[in-house]
Design a protein around this motif. Structure first.
Motif, PDB file in Angstrom:
ATOM      1  N   GLU A  17       0.752  -1.311   0.218  1.00 32.84           N
ATOM      2  CA  GLU A  17       0.134  -0.021   0.089  1.00 32.84           C
ATOM      3  C   GLU A  17       1.007   1.306  -0.161  1.00 32.84           C
ATOM      4  OE1 GLU A  17      -2.622  -0.101   3.495  1.00 32.84           O
ATOM      5  OE2 GLU A  17      -3.851  -2.004   2.528  1.00 32.84           O
ATOM      6  N   ARG A  18       1.942   0.766   0.604  1.00 29.29           N
ATOM      7  CA  ARG A  18       3.108   2.184   0.972  1.00 29.29           C
ATOM      8  C   ARG A  18       4.017   2.663  -1.064  1.00 29.29           C
ATOM      9  NH1 ARG A  18       3.660   0.170   5.879  1.00 29.29           N
ATOM     10  NH2 ARG A  18       5.277  -0.785   5.477  1.00 29.29           N
ATOM     11  N   GLU A  19       3.690   1.632  -1.287  1.00 30.20           N
ATOM     12  CA  GLU A  19       4.324   1.481  -2.797  1.00 30.20           C
ATOM     13  C   GLU A  19       3.758   2.805  -3.553  1.00 30.20           C
ATOM     14  OE1 GLU A  19       7.653   0.432  -3.572  1.00 30.20           O
ATOM     15  OE2 GLU A  19       7.124  -0.950  -1.943  1.00 30.20           O
ATOM     16  N   GLN A  30     -13.372   4.814   2.965  1.00 29.73           N
ATOM     17  CA  GLN A  30     -12.465   4.885   2.533  1.00 29.73           C
ATOM     18  C   GLN A  30     -11.115   3.415   2.893  1.00 29.73           C
ATOM     19  OE1 GLN A  30     -11.522   6.678   0.106  1.00 29.73           O
ATOM     20  NE2 GLN A  30     -12.815   8.243   0.154  1.00 29.73           N
ATOM     21  N   LYS A  31     -11.486   3.575   4.692  1.00 27.85           N
ATOM     22  CA  LYS A  31     -10.558   2.217   5.213  1.00 27.85           C
ATOM     23  C   LYS A  31     -11.421   1.124   5.948  1.00 27.85           C
ATOM     24  CE  LYS A  31      -7.038   1.324   8.227  1.00 27.85           C
ATOM     25  NZ  LYS A  31      -5.465   2.593   8.530  1.00 27.85           N
ATOM     26  N   LEU A  83     -10.284  -5.436   4.877  1.00 24.84           N
ATOM     27  CA  LEU A  83     -11.046  -5.192   4.130  1.00 24.84           C
ATOM     28  C   LEU A  83     -10.811  -4.305   2.860  1.00 24.84           C
ATOM     29  CD1 LEU A  83     -13.630  -6.010   6.378  1.00 24.84           C
ATOM     30  CD2 LEU A  83     -13.109  -7.228   4.888  1.00 24.84           C
ATOM     31  N   LEU A  84     -10.712  -2.763   3.446  1.00 23.29           N
ATOM     32  CA  LEU A  84     -10.450  -2.007   2.238  1.00 23.29           C
ATOM     33  C   LEU A  84      -9.501  -1.378   2.618  1.00 23.29           C
ATOM     34  CD1 LEU A  84     -14.103  -0.563   1.569  1.00 23.29           C
ATOM     35  CD2 LEU A  84     -12.651  -1.960  -0.041  1.00 23.29           C
ATOM     36  N   GLY A  85      -8.127  -0.505   2.039  1.00 25.10           N
ATOM     37  CA  GLY A  85      -7.312  -0.431   1.596  1.00 25.10           C
ATOM     38  C   GLY A  85      -6.592   1.037   1.063  1.00 25.10           C
ATOM     39  N   PRO A  86      -5.936   1.912   0.557  1.00 23.84           N
ATOM     40  CA  PRO A  86      -5.574   2.300  -0.092  1.00 23.84           C
ATOM     41  C   PRO A  86      -5.614   1.699  -1.789  1.00 23.84           C
ATOM     42  CG  PRO A  86      -3.630   2.658   2.029  1.00 23.84           C
ATOM     43  CD  PRO A  86      -4.943   1.392   2.000  1.00 23.84           C
ATOM     44  N   LYS A  87      -4.805   0.764  -1.607  1.00 19.50           N
ATOM     45  CA  LYS A  87      -5.330  -0.197  -2.938  1.00 19.50           C
ATOM     46  C   LYS A  87      -5.915  -0.005  -3.722  1.00 19.50           C
ATOM     47  CE  LYS A  87      -1.695  -1.108  -5.160  1.00 19.50           C
ATOM     48  NZ  LYS A  87      -0.829  -0.221  -6.090  1.00 19.50           N
ATOM     49  N   ALA A  93     -16.503 -24.032  12.254  1.00 15.08           N
ATOM     50  CA  ALA A  93     -17.941 -24.304  12.026  1.00 15.08           C
ATOM     51  C   ALA A  93     -18.294 -23.404  11.615  1.00 15.08           C
ATOM     52  CB  ALA A  93     -18.656 -24.718  13.248  1.00 15.08           C
ATOM     53  N   ASP A  94     -18.194 -21.580  11.508  1.00 16.70           N
ATOM     54  CA  ASP A  94     -18.404 -20.925  11.777  1.00 16.70           C
ATOM     55  C   ASP A  94     -17.000 -19.431  11.520  1.00 16.70           C
ATOM     56  OD1 ASP A  94     -20.174 -18.645  10.182  1.00 16.70           O
ATOM     57  OD2 ASP A  94     -21.255 -18.432  11.841  1.00 16.70           O
ATOM     58  N   TYR A  95     -17.800 -17.589  11.497  1.00 12.97           N
ATOM     59  CA  TYR A  95     -16.664 -17.191  11.477  1.00 12.97           C
ATOM     60  C   TYR A  95     -17.517 -16.231  11.213  1.00 12.97           C
ATOM     61  CZ  TYR A  95     -16.790 -17.814   5.717  1.00 12.97           C
ATOM     62  OH  TYR A  95     -17.262 -18.183   5.047  1.00 12.97           O
ATOM     63  N   GLN A  96     -16.831 -14.667  11.582  1.00 14.07           N
ATOM     64  CA  GLN A  96     -18.031 -13.192  11.193  1.00 14.07           C
ATOM     65  C   GLN A  96     -16.766 -12.166  11.661  1.00 14.07           C
ATOM     66  OE1 GLN A  96     -20.166 -13.559  14.912  1.00 14.07           O
ATOM     67  NE2 GLN A  96     -17.884 -13.727  16.349  1.00 14.07           N
ATOM     68  N   ILE A  97     -17.441 -11.243  11.860  1.00 11.55           N
ATOM     69  CA  ILE A  97     -16.787  -9.942  11.207  1.00 11.55           C
ATOM     70  C   ILE A  97     -16.298  -8.543  12.347  1.00 11.55           C
ATOM     71  CG2 ILE A  97     -15.496  -7.903   9.648  1.00 11.55           C
ATOM     72  CD1 ILE A  97     -16.037  -9.833   6.844  1.00 11.55           C
ATOM     73  N   GLU A  98     -15.563  -8.931  13.008  1.00 11.08           N
ATOM     74  CA  GLU A  98     -15.254  -7.988  14.234  1.00 11.08           C
ATOM     75  C   GLU A  98     -14.735  -6.388  13.416  1.00 11.08           C
ATOM     76  OE1 GLU A  98     -14.031  -7.088  18.705  1.00 11.08           O
ATOM     77  OE2 GLU A  98     -12.616  -8.303  17.452  1.00 11.08           O
ATOM     78  N   LEU A  99     -15.056  -4.681  13.133  1.00 11.53           N
ATOM     79  CA  LEU A  99     -15.005  -3.712  12.839  1.00 11.53           C
ATOM     80  C   LEU A  99     -14.467  -3.512  14.069  1.00 11.53           C
ATOM     81  CD1 LEU A  99     -17.897  -2.787  11.293  1.00 11.53           C
ATOM     82  CD2 LEU A  99     -15.696  -3.799  10.362  1.00 11.53           C
ATOM     83  N   LEU A 100     -13.033  -2.558  12.684  1.00  8.91           N
ATOM     84  CA  LEU A 100     -11.756  -2.313  14.126  1.00  8.91           C
ATOM     85  C   LEU A 100     -11.598  -0.317  13.827  1.00  8.91           C
ATOM     86  CD1 LEU A 100      -9.016  -5.070  14.223  1.00  8.91           C
ATOM     87  CD2 LEU A 100     -10.261  -4.518  15.969  1.00  8.91           C
ATOM     88  N   GLU A 101     -12.251  -0.421  12.643  1.00  6.07           N
ATOM     89  CA  GLU A 101     -11.566   0.981  11.410  1.00  6.07           C
ATOM     90  C   GLU A 101     -13.009   0.319  10.913  1.00  6.07           C
ATOM     91  OE1 GLU A 101      -7.874   2.530  11.252  1.00  6.07           O
ATOM     92  OE2 GLU A 101      -6.567   1.167  13.428  1.00  6.07           O
ATOM     93  N   ILE A 102     -13.027   2.287  11.012  1.00  4.39           N
ATOM     94  CA  ILE A 102     -13.563   2.476   9.738  1.00  4.39           C
ATOM     95  C   ILE A 102     -13.295   3.876   9.741  1.00  4.39           C
ATOM     96  CG2 ILE A 102     -16.248   2.902   7.964  1.00  4.39           C
ATOM     97  CD1 ILE A 102     -17.314   0.574   9.998  1.00  4.39           C
ATOM     98  N   GLU A 103     -12.973   4.036   8.774  1.00  7.79           N
ATOM     99  CA  GLU A 103     -12.817   5.765   7.989  1.00  7.79           C
ATOM    100  C   GLU A 103     -13.376   6.307   5.667  1.00  7.79           C
ATOM    101  OE1 GLU A 103      -8.592   6.612   7.763  1.00  7.79           O
ATOM    102  OE2 GLU A 103      -8.157   5.846   9.656  1.00  7.79           O
TER     103      GLU A 103
END
Length: 459
Positions: free
Chosen positions: A202-204, A394-395, A417-421, A448-458
């Motif tokens: 992402e930094r390139e 955006q992120k 999940l989403l980044g600058p690229k 058996a299952d999986y879920q998503i825990e949000l950390l940051e939303i921008e």
């Protein structure tokens, strides 16, 4: 300071390199060689991650028309996995860029050799076929049509931020050189954790802006359009296409960037790949230069789905007189595939963090595989991303949490999940994206299952 044992192994490797190339060692033989030298599984994991970093940077350089830089990355990657997936294709693409810029016959021959090698590994690879056809198009001379013009784009300023990237690259190269033998043990592995290698790339191409340094910048929209070429092998269309020129001036240094954003809309279900060209045109419609653009259609994609496109061309100096960017679809290779699962809405929490955007993630393809070399389970996942807010996201940074039969968490991995690229996620264009996550588990049946825990939303 270099470890004496590793230094000794490197000396042995230098003596073996010709033999490795000539005898085409199998992966099992590479593994036995590494074990005989006392390398550990930890070393293997480190080199696997380094391989992903090298190839990811190479793809970024190829997308931005930097052939020589891409070849430097790929040469390191080849030492780790000589037969890595799509490595031959990337070598061909990088040599093609060099040929377009300099017209050297050695690069022209290399394009043909590497493209043919890719076709030996994957006879149906339309991207490799396209490279071979491109070499035969005499009416479109490479240097005249496709090479970026010399608008003083490559003149480095005294404080050019790329120097910092060069130093970091040298440190990474030194690290890989210390452990290089182990990597040749592991071919045919595509081990890309969902966040680690991506965060590096992402930094390139985004030079760091020093806060205390005065600078000025501006941006303006420029015209953009798309058309289909004569070799379309599938069907799809481009929607929401837009382009922007951004210029920045700081001290004696000038920098410019052309951003192109849009979405590829599938007109049939299936997965595959898309090959396109970006043509940068002047006010008379003449091509200043062209650059290749390729992207994948993830598994589980359905007719009407969107795949986000975001391309950046960045250089130093004054911007060339680009009046319009034309996106030409050359090959759309989509094959009908059956998803291994029905679409499934994932639980996204906490609700308080998500209440502004109402972000939703729908799994459209999910596969678990055990890798004997890393002794881990890998999760191959395609998500359809949606949100309902007026502002674009955006992120998105999150944890993916794996649950057992009793609903208890057994593993948690950080996932970008989403980044600058990535293109921003708007409420108008939900799109699908593929991920590959290395879990800490050793048995796929535990999940058996999986879920998503949000950390940051921008936004």
């Amino acid at each position: 300071m270099q470890d004496p044992q590793i230094k000794s192994l490197l000396e042995q490797l230098k003596q073996m390199q010709n033999r490795i190339e000539e005898e085409s060692f199998s992966q099992e033989e590479y593994k036995e060689l590494g074990l005989s030298m006392g390398l550990s599984y930890t070393d293997w994991d480190k080199l696997e991650a380094a391989y992903q970093d090298f190839t990811a940077r190479a793809k970024g350089y190829i997308q931005h028309g930097l052939g020589e830089e891409a070849l430097l990355e790929l040469q390191q990657a080849r030492l780790i996995r000589p037969q890595g997936e799509d490595l031959a294709l990337l070598m061909a693409q990088a040599h093609l860029i060099c040929f377009q810029e300099k017209g050297n016959s050695s690069d022209q021959k290399a394009v043909k050799l590497w493209a043919q090698q890719q076709l030996q590994l994957n006879p149906e690879d339309q991207r490799a076929m396209q490279l071979l056809l491109q070499l035969k198009e005499e009416e479109r001379p490479f240097r005249a049509q496709n090479a970026a013009p010399n608008f003083d784009l490559g003149r480095p300023a005294a404080s050019r931020p790329k120097k910092e990237e060069d130093k970091r690259q040298k440190r990474i190269n030194a690290f890989v050189s210390l452990s290089i033998v182990l990597g040749v043990l592991i071919a045919y592995l595509v081990l890309m954790p969902g966040y680690s290698s991506e965060s590096e790339i992402e930094r390139e191409g985004f030079p760091e802006v020093v806060a205390r340094e005065a600078y000025s910048g501006s941006s303006q929209s420029i015209s953009s359009r798309w058309e289909k070429g004569s070799m379309i092998a599938g069907d799809g269309e481009i929607v929401g296409l837009s382009a922007e020129l951004e210029t920045i001036s700081r001290a004696e240094e000038k920098e410019f960037s052309y951003y192109l954003k849009g979405y590829f809309k599938l007109l049939s279900s299936g997965s595959g790949s898309v090959v396109a060209w970006l043509h940068y045109l002047d006010q008379n419609g003449e091509k200043l230069w062209s650059s290749p653009l390729t992207f994948d259609i993830p598994k589980g994609a359905q007719m009407g789905d969107y795949v986000a496109i975001q391309e950046l061309h960045q250089a130093y100096g004054d911007p060339p007189p680009v009046a319009e960017i034309l996106l030409e679809l050359e090959l759309v290779n989509i094959k009908e595939t059956t998803s291994p699962m029905l679409p499934k809405s994932l639980r996204v929490f906490p609700e308080k963090l998500n209440q502004k955007y109402f972000f939703k993630a729908e799994a459209v393809a999910s596969e678990l595989s055990y890798n004997q070399f890393s002794n881990s389970v890998y999760h191959h996942l395609s998500l359809r991303l949606k949100q309902s807010a007026s502002q674009s996201i955006q992120k998105l940074k999150a944890n993916i949490i794996y649950l057992d039969q009793l609903g208890q968490p057994i593993d948690k991995q950080e996932l970008l999940l989403l980044g600058p690229k990535d293109s921003p996620l708007s409420n108008r264009y939900p799109y699908i994206k593929a991920y590959q996550i290395k879990t800490a588990l050793q048995n796929a049946e535990e999940i058996a299952d999986y879920q998503i825990e949000l950390l940051e939303i921008e936004d």
